[in-house]
Design an enzyme around this catalytic site. Structure first.
Site, short mmCIF file in Angstrom:
data_model
loop_
_atom_site.label_atom_id
_atom_site.label_comp_id
_atom_site.label_asym_id
_atom_site.label_seq_id
_atom_site.Cartn_x
_atom_site.Cartn_y
_atom_site.Cartn_z
N LYS A 276 0.84 -1.20 0.00
CA LYS A 276 0.00 0.00 0.00
C LYS A 276 0.87 1.25 0.00
O LYS A 276 2.04 1.20 0.37
CB LYS A 276 -0.87 0.02 1.27
CG LYS A 276 -2.00 -0.98 1.28
CD LYS A 276 -2.81 -0.85 2.57
CE LYS A 276 -3.93 -1.87 2.62
NZ LYS A 276 -4.97 -1.69 1.59
N ARG A 350 -10.20 -11.67 1.75
CA ARG A 350 -11.03 -12.73 1.15
C ARG A 350 -10.30 -14.06 1.16
O ARG A 350 -10.93 -15.12 1.17
CB ARG A 350 -11.48 -12.30 -0.25
CG ARG A 350 -10.37 -12.04 -1.21
CD ARG A 350 -10.80 -11.16 -2.38
NE ARG A 350 -10.94 -9.75 -1.99
CZ ARG A 350 -11.34 -8.78 -2.80
NH1 ARG A 350 -11.64 -9.04 -4.05
NH2 ARG A 350 -11.43 -7.54 -2.36
N1 BES Z 1 -8.06 -3.84 4.34
C1 BES Z 1 -8.27 -3.38 3.03
C2 BES Z 1 -9.58 -2.65 2.84
C3 BES Z 1 -9.73 -1.34 3.57
C4 BES Z 1 -9.50 -0.15 2.93
C5 BES Z 1 -10.15 -1.31 4.90
C6 BES Z 1 -9.66 1.04 3.59
C7 BES Z 1 -10.31 -0.11 5.56
C8 BES Z 1 -10.07 1.07 4.90
C9 BES Z 1 -8.28 -4.56 2.06
O1 BES Z 1 -7.48 -5.64 2.40
C10 BES Z 1 -7.77 -4.07 0.75
O2 BES Z 1 -6.63 -3.76 0.67
N2 BES Z 1 -8.67 -4.00 -0.22
C11 BES Z 1 -8.34 -3.59 -1.53
C12 BES Z 1 -8.90 -4.63 -2.47
C13 BES Z 1 -8.31 -4.62 -3.84
C14 BES Z 1 -6.85 -4.95 -3.82
C15 BES Z 1 -9.07 -5.62 -4.69
C16 BES Z 1 -8.97 -2.23 -1.80
O3 BES Z 1 -10.06 -1.94 -1.27
O4 BES Z 1 -8.37 -1.43 -2.48
MN MN Z 2 -5.52 -5.46 1.75
#
Ligand code: BES
Ligand code: MN
Ligand code: ZN
Length: 501
Positions: A276, A350
């Site tokens: 990230k 997931r």
């Molecule tokens: N933990 C994150 C989602 C999240 C984002 C939680 C902001 C709380 C605040 C999750 O694991 C993630 O990274 N999701 C990605 C999914 C994508 C890679 C398909 C996302 O939402 O960008």
């Molecule tokens: Mn994630």
């Protein structure tokens, strides 16, 4: 210096943090001292609370309310000092309509906020609906919460326990209040303190001595034996090994089939090799809020001796970018034999849930499966932080969840789960892929992925709490920060559950 500091942190990790929840007491008459809270829906209510107030003080309050043109609207408040023997008389408006459970919790939260650091606080509930004391005390406790374990001793705001006059047993919802605090603490704790093993330790401590509970913890060897290649792949990049934590509660007289609640328990989500950006990455210490919610709700139900059968499955792992971490393009096999192509290592929630759902299906005969996860940023884009996203193929189950959301104020909004959403995540190299690329319905794709690991016949729903787990500003019953979102909702849902299918 350093070893001592580490020892201190280790000590903190072993202790279930934060302030034990304030006790509430019940009184027949209000004490003639300290802070007295008077919830009123109209001027005439003053007579109804009269027995608790000496007559001269009552007249003074009536004059003050008239002089201030108090509107009696919900959440309006008026703080009066210098009347009778009281340090403070706090009038809080109730509005014209009969207060709901959520209104009563809000009232309790306002009382906590307004009474501040007052030394003794009593609230007159004789004019409120029967049984109101439990909700008022719950709101007061939730409104009193703050996470200050790492602050200097002068920082914490300590609030007086609440005495409730009339309105039934103020401790009836104490187990629920404790469970919300348990979940809030877990979410607020940083990831150097809460990681899979310490999450397990805290859970064991919270459930110590609670009747009807069985805790089972699968370590890496146990998960390897069961073929849980999905959760194991997420844990591989971290020094903290993953765990599958199972908390079963069997309430007396309940029918055999349990409700199973898998929760996403990523104790930190760096994104892994699909790293990230740095901005706001600290928030990803809350990526275990789903696991905290499911374990917290089982804690509330078990300590409250609810006549239900329920199982929380916390899928715990830390998502880090080590040399041993999964790569984009890797293919792993989940417990049910299905192969998964990892497009993004940042779509890790997931993956851990895939094995948690497969385990739920294999190990239990679930009456329903409801998973809870901080799964996608996309859900916040759609719903903001007013609602968590609800996805289900089973309308009757979705309706029950929506109703529980309305009853507790932890509201849900149903989002689509189309057959094509599953088509979209078919993989060229495996049975399914964990994400797509580009501008896509990300929250629905996440739901479709998870739903692929529940049997089509099992009533299943997915709650995406990514945007509701942390609040950016305080409300009467929720502090800024960790909400404990889902504990009240799931407690209500499980208690009211009617079998579907
Ligand atoms: N933990 C994150 C989602 C999240 C984002 C939680 C902001 C709380 C605040 C999750 O694991 C993630 O990274 N999701 C990605 C999914 C994508 C890679 C398909 C996302 O939402 O960008
Ligand atoms: Mn994630
Ligand atoms: Zn995540």
């Amino acid at each position: 210096m350093r070893p001592l500091f580490l020892a201190m942190l280790a000590g903190l990790a072993a202790t279930p943090a934060a302030a034990a929840v304030l006790p509430a007491t019940v009184a027949a008459l209000a004490p003639a001292s300290g802070t007295l809270v008077l919830p009123l829906s109209k001027a005439g209510d003053l007579a109804a609370v009269g027995a608790s107030l000496d007559p001269a003080a009552r007249d003074a309050v009536a004059r003050a309310l008239a002089a201030a043109a108090f509107d009696y609207k919900a959440r309006s408040s008026l703080s009066l000092r210098g009347i009778g023997p009281y340090d403070r008389l706090l009038v809080i408006g109730l509005g014209a309509t009969a207060p709901t459970a959520v209104d009563l919790r809000t009232l309790g939260g306002i009382a906590a906020r307004e009474a501040g650091k007052d030394k003794a606080v009593a609230l007159v509930a004789t004019q409120l609906p029967a049984g109101a004391a439990a909700d008022v005390a719950l709101g007061y406790r939730l409104g009193s919460y703050s996470f200050d374990v790492y602050k200097k001793p002068e920082r914490p705001v300590t609030r007086a326990p609440l005495t409730v006059v009339g309105g039934g047993d103020p401790d009836a919802a104490a187990a629920l209040a404790d469970a919300v605090v348990f979940a809030r603490d877990l979410v607020a704790e940083p990831a150097n303190i809460v990681y899979p093993e310490s999450f397990v330790d805290r859970t064991r401590a919270a459930f110590a001595g609670v009747a009807g509970v069985r805790i089972e913890v699968l370590d890496v060897a146990a998960m390897e034996k069961l073929g849980m290649g999905a959760i194991l792949s997420v844990g591989k990049g971290s020094v903290h090994p993953p765990r599958l934590l199972v908390v079963e509660y069997k309430g007396a007289g309940a029918p055999a089939r349990p409700i199973v609640l898998p929760g996403k328990g990523i104790t930190f989500d760096s994104g892994g090799i699909s790293l990230k950006g740095g901005n706001g990455m600290w928030r990803m210490k809350n990526d275990m809020a789903g696991a905290a919610a499911v374990v917290g709700s089982v804690l509330a139900l078990a300590r409250g001796r609810a006549p239900v059968n329920v199982v929380a499955i916390a899928a715990l792992a830390e998502n880090m970018p080590d040399g041993g971490a999964s790569r984009p393009g890797d293919v792993v096999r989940a417990m049910n034999g299905k192969t998964i192509e990892i497009i993004s290592t940042d779509a890790e929630g997931r993956l851990v849930l895939a094995d948690a759902l497969a385990y739920a299906e294999k190990r239990y005969d679930p009456a329903a499966i409801v998973d809870v996860a901080t799964l996608t940023g996309a859900v916040g884009g759609a719903l903001g932080n007013e609602y968590a996203g609800l996805f289900s193929r089973h309308d009757a189950l979705a309706e029950q969840l929506l109703a529980a959301g309305r009853a507790t104020g932890e509201e849900l909004w149903r989002l689509p789960l189309h057959a094509n959403h599953l088509e979209d995540i078919k993989s060229d190299y495996a049975d399914i892929r964990n994400s797509t690329e580009g501008n896509q319905p990300g929250a629905s794709h996440g739901a479709a992925f998870i739903g692929h690991f529940a049997d089509a016949a099992t009533p299943w729903a997915h709650l995406d709490i990514a945007a509701t787990a942390l609040s950016s500003e305080a409300t009467p019953t929720v502090p800024k920060g960790a909400v404990g979102y889902g504990v009240q909702l799931l407690d209500r849902f499980v208690r009211d559950f009617k079998a579907v299918n």
